[in-house]
Scaffold this motif. Structure first.
Motif, short mmCIF file in Angstrom:
data_model
loop_
_atom_site.label_atom_id
_atom_site.label_comp_id
_atom_site.label_asym_id
_atom_site.label_seq_id
_atom_site.Cartn_x
_atom_site.Cartn_y
_atom_site.Cartn_z
N LYS A 202 -24.66 3.99 -15.58
CA LYS A 202 -24.45 3.12 -16.43
C LYS A 202 -22.91 3.09 -16.81
CE LYS A 202 -28.72 3.35 -19.22
NZ LYS A 202 -29.30 3.64 -20.49
N ILE A 203 -22.38 1.94 -16.68
CA ILE A 203 -20.80 1.79 -16.72
C ILE A 203 -20.40 0.60 -17.68
CG2 ILE A 203 -18.64 1.29 -15.48
CD1 ILE A 203 -20.01 2.80 -12.99
N ARG A 204 -19.70 1.17 -18.56
CA ARG A 204 -19.09 0.38 -19.82
C ARG A 204 -17.75 0.16 -19.61
NH1 ARG A 204 -20.75 2.93 -24.26
NH2 ARG A 204 -18.70 3.17 -25.13
N ILE A 205 -17.30 -0.98 -19.48
CA ILE A 205 -15.82 -1.13 -19.65
C ILE A 205 -15.30 -2.00 -20.69
CG2 ILE A 205 -13.79 -2.25 -18.45
CD1 ILE A 205 -15.49 -1.85 -15.73
N GLU A 206 -14.31 -1.35 -21.52
CA GLU A 206 -13.76 -1.97 -22.55
C GLU A 206 -12.45 -2.38 -22.70
OE1 GLU A 206 -14.50 1.12 -25.67
OE2 GLU A 206 -16.48 0.68 -25.67
N THR A 207 -11.90 -3.31 -23.04
CA THR A 207 -10.31 -3.49 -22.97
C THR A 207 -9.86 -3.75 -24.09
OG1 THR A 207 -10.84 -6.04 -22.47
CG2 THR A 207 -10.63 -4.73 -20.59
N ARG A 208 -8.49 -3.68 -24.36
CA ARG A 208 -8.15 -3.98 -25.60
C ARG A 208 -6.30 -4.12 -25.53
NH1 ARG A 208 -4.08 -0.85 -25.60
NH2 ARG A 208 -4.33 1.47 -25.76
N VAL A 209 -5.71 -4.81 -26.39
CA VAL A 209 -4.35 -5.08 -26.66
C VAL A 209 -4.05 -4.29 -27.82
CG1 VAL A 209 -2.37 -6.57 -27.00
CG2 VAL A 209 -4.53 -7.37 -25.64
#
Length: 160
Positions: free
Chosen positions: A47-54
């Protein structure tokens, strides 16, 4: 340090107009597809979870003014890997994903930090790699689920 809604609104507007949010969305899709389509990874059924943020404007100000450190990680991505068969494969998969990213993008090896092999004293573990793509710099953190829980809630958390 509370700077108020107007400054946060300006920061959001700036990031929207400069294409940062669109860039993060595109990179999330591109990297996710690249990882999922890799047969050496697919066989582990992770299971791969990708989160992004500034990075929040208040955190930038805190780091530059209070800590007197430069800010290199305004755009960030976190890849959390959870293999079907936990710990034995997750470390391999972290390094393999880092290799995939390094082979596809222009990376800055001077700003690559291996906090898995060189664990921090507070228990923090993660692999950090910095890429340059479309004239933007993106710091990527790659870790497994246990490392992520420790980073978010354990001794390594800065938000406790």
């Amino acid at each position: 340090m509370i700077l108020g809604k107007p400054l946060r609104a300006l920061w959001c507007l700036y990031n929207s107009l400069s294409g940062n949010y669109l860039f993060l969305s595109e990179m999330k899709n591109e990297i996710s597809t690249h990882i999922i389509n890799e047969t050496s990874i697919a066989k582990y059924e992770p299971k791969i979870r990708i989160e992004t943020r500034v990075k929040d404007v208040e955190r930038i100000i805190h780091k530059t003014i209070i800590k007197r450190k430069p800010v290199y990680d305004i755009l960030g991505m976190r890849i959390i890997i959870e293999p079907k068969h936990p710990m034995d494969e997750s470390i391999f998969l972290i390094y393999y994903v880092a290799h995939l990213i390094d082979s596809k993008y222009n990376t800055n090896m001077e700003n690559t930090d291996d906090y898995i092999y060189y664990k921090k004293r507070n228990g923090y573990q993660s692999y950090h790699i910095e890429i340059y793509h479309k004239e933007k710099k993106l710091e990527i953190q790659i870790r497994n689920k246990a490392m992520d829980i420790e980073a978010q809630n354990g001794r390594a958390s800065i938000y406790k």
